[in-house]
Design a protein around this motif. Structure first.
Motif, mmCIF file in Angstrom:
data_model
loop_
_atom_site.group_PDB
_atom_site.id
_atom_site.type_symbol
_atom_site.label_atom_id
_atom_site.label_comp_id
_atom_site.label_asym_id
_atom_site.label_seq_id
_atom_site.Cartn_x
_atom_site.Cartn_y
_atom_site.Cartn_z
ATOM 1 N N LEU A 1 -28.339 -33.976 41.863
ATOM 2 C CA LEU A 1 -29.285 -34.077 40.835
ATOM 3 C C LEU A 1 -29.205 -33.902 39.472
ATOM 4 C CD1 LEU A 1 -32.581 -34.324 41.157
ATOM 5 C CD2 LEU A 1 -32.552 -31.981 40.294
ATOM 6 N N GLU A 2 -28.186 -32.722 39.325
ATOM 7 C CA GLU A 2 -27.980 -32.676 37.767
ATOM 8 C C GLU A 2 -27.145 -33.635 37.327
ATOM 9 O OE1 GLU A 2 -25.887 -28.961 37.533
ATOM 10 O OE2 GLU A 2 -27.255 -27.956 38.501
ATOM 11 N N THR B 1 -27.513 -36.964 38.256
ATOM 12 C CA THR B 1 -28.647 -37.864 37.979
ATOM 13 C C THR B 1 -29.143 -37.593 36.667
ATOM 14 O OG1 THR B 1 -29.156 -37.886 40.368
ATOM 15 C CG2 THR B 1 -30.636 -39.039 39.164
ATOM 16 N N VAL B 2 -29.426 -36.548 36.162
ATOM 17 C CA VAL B 2 -30.269 -36.356 34.817
ATOM 18 C C VAL B 2 -29.316 -36.544 33.770
ATOM 19 C CG1 VAL B 2 -31.347 -34.582 33.401
ATOM 20 C CG2 VAL B 2 -31.897 -34.627 35.911
ATOM 21 N N VAL B 3 -28.085 -35.592 33.653
ATOM 22 C CA VAL B 3 -26.871 -36.103 32.846
ATOM 23 C C VAL B 3 -25.704 -36.038 33.642
ATOM 24 C CG1 VAL B 3 -27.998 -35.495 30.560
ATOM 25 C CG2 VAL B 3 -27.138 -33.569 32.318
ATOM 26 N N VAL C 1 -27.966 -29.970 44.951
ATOM 27 C CA VAL C 1 -28.671 -29.712 43.587
ATOM 28 C C VAL C 1 -27.574 -30.254 42.372
ATOM 29 C CG1 VAL C 1 -28.672 -27.750 41.894
ATOM 30 C CG2 VAL C 1 -29.359 -27.784 44.549
ATOM 31 N N PHE D 1 -18.007 -19.993 43.669
ATOM 32 C CA PHE D 1 -18.994 -19.233 42.884
ATOM 33 C C PHE D 1 -19.010 -17.737 43.284
ATOM 34 C CE2 PHE D 1 -23.479 -17.540 43.035
ATOM 35 C CZ PHE D 1 -23.572 -17.580 41.712
ATOM 36 N N VAL E 1 -26.309 -27.742 50.104
ATOM 37 C CA VAL E 1 -27.282 -27.509 49.589
ATOM 38 C C VAL E 1 -26.944 -27.468 48.088
ATOM 39 C CG1 VAL E 1 -28.989 -25.927 48.742
ATOM 40 C CG2 VAL E 1 -28.739 -26.422 51.084
ATOM 41 N N ALA E 2 -25.686 -27.032 47.607
ATOM 42 C CA ALA E 2 -25.063 -27.039 46.355
ATOM 43 C C ALA E 2 -24.929 -28.465 46.044
ATOM 44 C CB ALA E 2 -23.913 -26.176 46.292
ATOM 45 N N ASN F 1 -20.740 -21.039 32.479
ATOM 46 C CA ASN F 1 -21.052 -20.620 33.920
ATOM 47 C C ASN F 1 -21.798 -21.563 34.916
ATOM 48 O OD1 ASN F 1 -21.347 -18.119 35.163
ATOM 49 N ND2 ASN F 1 -22.724 -17.102 33.698
ATOM 50 N N TYR F 2 -21.074 -22.711 34.831
ATOM 51 C CA TYR F 2 -21.586 -23.790 35.815
ATOM 52 C C TYR F 2 -20.949 -23.644 37.304
ATOM 53 C CZ TYR F 2 -23.323 -26.732 31.778
ATOM 54 O OH TYR F 2 -24.440 -27.127 30.780
ATOM 55 N N CYS F 3 -20.468 -22.524 37.551
ATOM 56 C CA CYS F 3 -19.379 -22.260 38.760
ATOM 57 C C CYS F 3 -20.273 -22.609 39.917
ATOM 58 C CB CYS F 3 -18.936 -20.806 38.928
ATOM 59 S SG CYS F 3 -18.298 -20.310 37.427
ATOM 60 N N LYS F 4 -21.685 -22.416 39.897
ATOM 61 C CA LYS F 4 -22.605 -22.715 41.107
ATOM 62 C C LYS F 4 -22.591 -24.242 41.103
ATOM 63 C CE LYS F 4 -26.034 -20.798 44.219
ATOM 64 N NZ LYS F 4 -27.215 -19.593 43.871
ATOM 65 N N ASN F 5 -22.269 -25.021 40.393
ATOM 66 C CA ASN F 5 -22.391 -26.634 40.329
ATOM 67 C C ASN F 5 -21.136 -27.022 41.204
ATOM 68 O OD1 ASN F 5 -24.796 -26.593 38.973
ATOM 69 N ND2 ASN F 5 -23.976 -26.933 37.226
#
Lengths: 744, 744
Positions: free
Chosen positions: A604-605, A607-609, A601, A560, A597-598, A587-591
């Motif tokens: 969690l994403e 988990t949702v999709v 997060v 990122f 911590v990253a 722009n998903y580079c921070k995933n």
């Protein structure tokens, strides 16, 4: 068992044992009672030293310390490579060593408490955990000393501490219930996978020869494994409708394939998963609760055996009021004398002065019923200046504040406030209006404090009073700090402003409380809160393990670059393999998995999709297995158990009103005319009645009827209708409830 | 009520009424019984003519005709503007007119059956529907004649026909249960919206001043309504994680905001919605079933009153075996004499020749228990050539086919087939292998037919035998057609090939049936199939209404250009407003409301994930309300009810085994030694035993224990544990179950 018999003989033979021995008995009994109350199932040694050590072991201070050290141990991931805040290796290593030493000390303490043979059977998991951790630290430390790279693989086991400590009973229970549901889930899962394979094969045959292309220009549905994965992801709804568009664009007929797929796999199979998980969860929980209740009764029976006295030959053994009351004082030093007498009168309705075994056994449950003792004190201002406080204008003010219209007025003010918040704060009129609202809210709290007795107003159960006061005071402080900063340096701190905004918005939540029907729902949610914490721990354990594994697998694959970065690698997340992919374009580079911590997060994403194209592209298609496994573990199993729990909790709220025991306490309160009216702390009215003919008692009780001291009490209430309250004699004889601690 | 009393008098006074009158009585009684059996609640006139008309009204032919005309009426949407296949206006109009005439005729028929006053109270909805339809046709027709454009608004009401016809009882029940759950759902929904508003306000304050941009370059979170909508869409998981990325990229801290949002609104609120819907659904269904059972008992009691005879002064009225058996023959002409006698012996266990009221009332439920009568016939080949068929090699062959290994062998062949299917069919070896597999499968079926009696093999309940045979024969035909086409013209038809492929893959499903544990799950799914059809109708009604409205609102906003089109508008779906939007970039142009099929597919996609940016861009931001409303209706309410139903059905499967009545039938079958062994139709064994000493009866029974003739029976079984079977006397007196027909 031996010790019990000794006790029995002692008490029936000589009633005049000296104080010291009596104290020891009370210690033992109180330990049994508090174990029963909190459903602890530790088979401790009943020698006086072991009992004292055991009481120390259960001291809240030591437990809090333990949890703090676990937290420190878990949060080491923030400072270790790959770190959020890098610390030198020696620092993290020595902190971890310290943690291990603390855990070992706790384990040694535990070893002193329980019999030797029991100890070596049980906590082997825990000591194995330490041995593995130390081994890993040794290997990693020496590898690093030799400048080789190593993997801190023992970090994966860290969250298991939360499960394996004696306090992690509920978490172990959750894991057990998952384990028991697994065979059934596996069966449905195999069928589900079979269905996906059949659909994939069909898709391969239908689409592979048609030369279709995705929007990226890649060939569409030509590789069998790729199809299987795409269709699995469709079940998580992440790539809907993209995965269907090429086929649908080529012919409308093909939409039938996807409609049937979605119907079967998304709606039917996912419902079946929920049904299977829910059914197993319920069945298993029932069994667990049955065992817990048995163990509790057994412990109470042992406590009774320690304290019992025989009134005569052949008479039933009993416990006297004196001993009972000393026991209660030892178990719960915080409850008032009056509360204690209330409980006694529930146990001994005929006022015989002694209670039998059946009445004694209820004690653990009675102590778990939260009875709010309200000291009916006059308002401090009334003491200070009675003439003024009881004067006509003062009384008028009180009746205004207590009027329904006062609540409605403030709801309207809150709504007006909401509009002002939504408007642009650059406008000076609007930014100054904030001061007005703050003053109004402060005034409201002061008025309420004028009318209500302050200690009653801020009693432990008045959630919304605390909430209001804290939010308003915090907002006041933050606003003052903000304007001080602004006027002194002309510089507005974005962080302080953020806090001010958040506090302002949070204040609006108050409006919910004044609508009765909303309050009921909110209260249910607050009530299941503590139980949700167990799920929070469960999720933490699973997330932590997956985060550690994910960091080892995918660390550094996706980079990122900050929004201000000008590096050319920025557009493809620092990895040329991601050039022109949807991952980079969105722009998903921070995933990424570059630090803990990253990773959390990202999980969690997921988990949702479940969207993970970026990582399989940059590593290997097999990386998808990691994401598949995560989806199965978290979404199919844990989220479904969570939903099952919420469903069950709401059904209990809808159906059962109060437990029998609560009813009997409440009846007793009514009998004794100590009940409190609905209007919680209404000192004004009492003021009136004190002048009137009927003198009301200075101490009133109220059952916090729909709150539970412990999560177990909630779970127990879920199933108590199915439990026979009388089957406790049978249990005592076949005491086959082993110590479930450490049996993951 | 009057008529009942008349009947009573008649039957007790003179036992020798002539045949004609007896016939009328039997008619009336059989109508009552079949009404009870199928839970029809029509309050018909009990005059002989009305009864005959009513029997005609319930004739399956008329009902099928009605449903065909409803289907025709609904599918008119395919041919009307905007049409899939355009037809001239006069054609669609006249078909619709024909449909309305048919529906009116049915209504007139209904009016003849029920008393005049009841008629005018009930079906006003339906006749209003016709009036509106005719009015709309008139207006639209004249507008079109004047070359003006009009809106066919009555099309929205068409699916209501499915609800409002007398046969739509279950659908009305589903709508009623939704309506009853609405207040509770609304409450939670308001709280949910409040929570979204609070989060949106917080997001506005936190992000609007930061100057963040989305990947499209648009300003991020600056407009309050836009934020509300974005966060609502986040709840449907459609824009996760895109909506979070700009904030997360600017600072990791902001992920906390989204984590809390997802936790509260996605996980907790969605679970609460399910809990509320489920709880209300269960509560309401219980009440409905209770009323149904009451009505059923009342109807059976009336049938009893018609048929009863008094054996003596003061004796209880009874029904003789003769009358009972004529009644059953009239109600269910299809069941065998032996089956009828079996049912009688369940009702009259002491063989008195007469039955009382309580035994008579069971009849409706007894008829709903599906008893399979198996005629124990010898194999036709045995009759034809007994020496050969009973010879040693023939018997060896039979035992091989019946051996467990035979099933396993064919499972392995199927797996090998799956591998061959997955491989490239261009290879001649592999394309020829298909012939081999087809021959093997045909051989399997022929072998089974050799061993099992053909009529038994193809009996109505052997789902998998039918499935196998149809798939194999169809695949054979399709493969032959395909190779004939190929060899004659050298041209391979893609359509025929598609069918061949689908049939080949479907064949693989058979493997599931041979694994017992899978079969159990599949059978549960097949069993709840008919009930799922009710939800299918529900979804159809809602989809149709939304599709009609959507077509009026969004028709032509988004254009689809075929993949071969070279038009420059293609890249932005024919609408310049969509230039450079994600909608056009993802190639979603075919997701539009331009005709009814595309609308249905789009609505399905919206059910899975609610993504509608394209339509609010091309029309007006308020268009989002349509999508919001759709999400609330379909996902929050209907899908949750569906999940609740599946959950409940699975719990019933897990808990209840068989109903009491089924058990008593089964016991009777065992008593009479007419039971069939597990091994369904095993004529070989019977062959043996026929030669042996013990002669077995030629007719055997078997309860299709876990299948239900009607959906109501399944629903009733869900709650029958809570119903008292004896409370039927009370019901008879307070006959306050009104006619629920037409009460939407």
């Amino acid at each position: 068992k031996n010790h019990n018999d000794d006790d029995n003989n002692k008490h029936t033979d000589d009633n005049d044992d000296d104080n010291n021995e009596d104290d020891l008995d009370l210690d033992l009994a109180s330990v049994f009672v508090s174990d029963a109350q909190f459903n602890r199932n530790i088979f401790f040694d009943s020698s006086p030293q072991a009992v004292r050590l055991y009481m120390l072991y259960n001291h809240w201070g030591l437990q809090v310390t333990l949890y703090i050290f676990i937290l420190v141990d878990l949060s080491l991931a923030l400072f270790e490579e790959p770190a959020v805040l890098p610390l030198p290796l020696w620092a993290t290593m020595s902190v971890e060593l310290l943690c291990v030493v603390v855990f070992m000390a706790r384990l040694v303490h535990y070893a002193k408490v329980i019999p030797r043979d029991k100890f070596w059977k049980d906590p082997k998991n825990l000591s194995l955990l330490f041995q593995l951790t130390l081994l890993d630290m040794l290997i990693y430390g020496s590898l690093r000393a030799l400048d080789c790279s190593g993997v801190r693989w023992s970090r994966v086991f860290r969250p298991l501490l939360l499960v394996n400590i004696t306090e992690g009973r509920r978490l172990r229970q959750a894991f057990r219930s998952i384990r028991n549901a697994l065979p059934q889930i596996l069966l449905v899962f195999l069928l589900f996978i079979f269905s996906i394979l059949i659909f994939s094969l069909m898709a391969l045959k239908l689409f592979s020869k048609r030369g279709l292309r995705t929007t990226d220009g890649a060939p569409y549905f030509t590789n069998f494994l790729q199809i299987v994965f795409d269709l699995y992801v469709l079940v998580t709804t992440a790539n809907s409708p993209d995965v269907m568009m090429p086929a649908y664009n080529s012919s409308s007929i093909f939409s039938i394939f996807f409609i049937i797929f979605i119907l079967v796999n998304v709606y039917i199979f996912m419902s079946v998963f929920l049904a299977v998980v829910y059914n197993n969860y319920k069945k298993h929980l029932k069994e667990e609760v049955r065992q817990l209740v048995r163990a509790k009764r057994h412990k109470m029976a042992r406590a009774f055996a320690v304290l019992q006295q025989k009134s005569g030959e052949g008479a039933e053994p009993v416990v006297t009021h004196d001993r009972w009351s000393r026991l209660v004082r030892r178990v719960r030093p915080d409850i008032s004398h009056a509360h204690k007498e209330l409980l006694w009168s529930v146990c001994d309705p005929e006022e015989k002065g002694v209670i039998g075994k059946l009445a004694f056994v209820q004690l653990a449950d009675l102590l778990n019923i939260e009875v709010i003792t309200v000291k009916q004190r006059p308002h401090p201002l009334q003491n200070l200046c009675p003439a003024l406080y009881l004067s006509k204008p003062s009384r008028l003010l009180s009746s205004i504040v207590q009027h329904r219209g006062f609540v409605i007025l403030f709801d309207l003010i809150i709504l007006a406030n909401a509009v002002f918040i939504a408007l642009d704060e650059e406008n000076p009129l609007i930014s100054n209006s904030e001061w007005f609202f703050l003053v109004v809210y402060l005034l409201e709290i002061l008025l309420k404090l004028y009318v209500h007795e302050p200690r009653g107003f801020f009693s432990r159960h008045n959630f919304w009073n605390w909430f209001d006061t804290i939010i308003v005071v915090a907002a006041l402080i933050a606003t003052i700090v903000n304007s001080a900063l602004k006027s002194s340096s002309g510089y507005t701190s974005r962080q302080v402003l953020d806090i001010v905004f958040i506090l302002r918005v949070l204040r609006l939540i108050r409006v919910v409380d004044s609508i009765d029907r909303f309050r009921a729902i909110i209260n249910t949610l607050i009530r299941i809160g503590p139980a949700i914490l167990t799920f929070g721990q469960l999720i933490l354990v699973v997330y932590y393990i997956f985060a550690m594994v994910g960091m080892e697998l995918f660390q550094g694959r996706v980079q990122f670059f900050g929004p201000d970065s000008e590096a050319p690698e920025r557009v493809y997340c620092g990895n040329p393999l991601l050039k022109d992919t949807a991952f980079a374009r969105h722009n998903y580079c921070k995933n990424n998995f570059n630090q803990v911590v990253a990773s959390f997060v990202l999980l969690l994403e997921l988990t949702v999709v479940n969207q993970c194209s970026g990582f399989s592209l940059t590593t290997h298609p097999a990386a998808r297995l990691y994401f598949l496994l995560f989806h199965i573990t978290v979404v199919i199993i844990i989220i479904n158990i969570f939903v099952a729990f919420v469903l069950e909790a709401f059904f209990v709220e809808y159906s059962v009103e109060k437990s029998d025991l609560q009813n009997s306490v409440e009846k007793k309160i009514e009998e004794l005319q100590l009940g409190l009216e609905q209007n919680l702390v209404n000192s004004m009215e009492t003021m009136d009645s004190e002048n009137g003919p009927k003198k009301r008692p200075a101490l009133l009780f109220k059952i916090a009827s729909r709150r539970y001291r412990t999560v177990d009490a909630l779970i127990q209430r879920m199933f108590e209708n199915d439990l026979n309250p009388e089957d406790f004699n049978e249990d005592e004889t076949n005491g086959n409830f082993s110590n479930p601690t450490f049996n993951l």
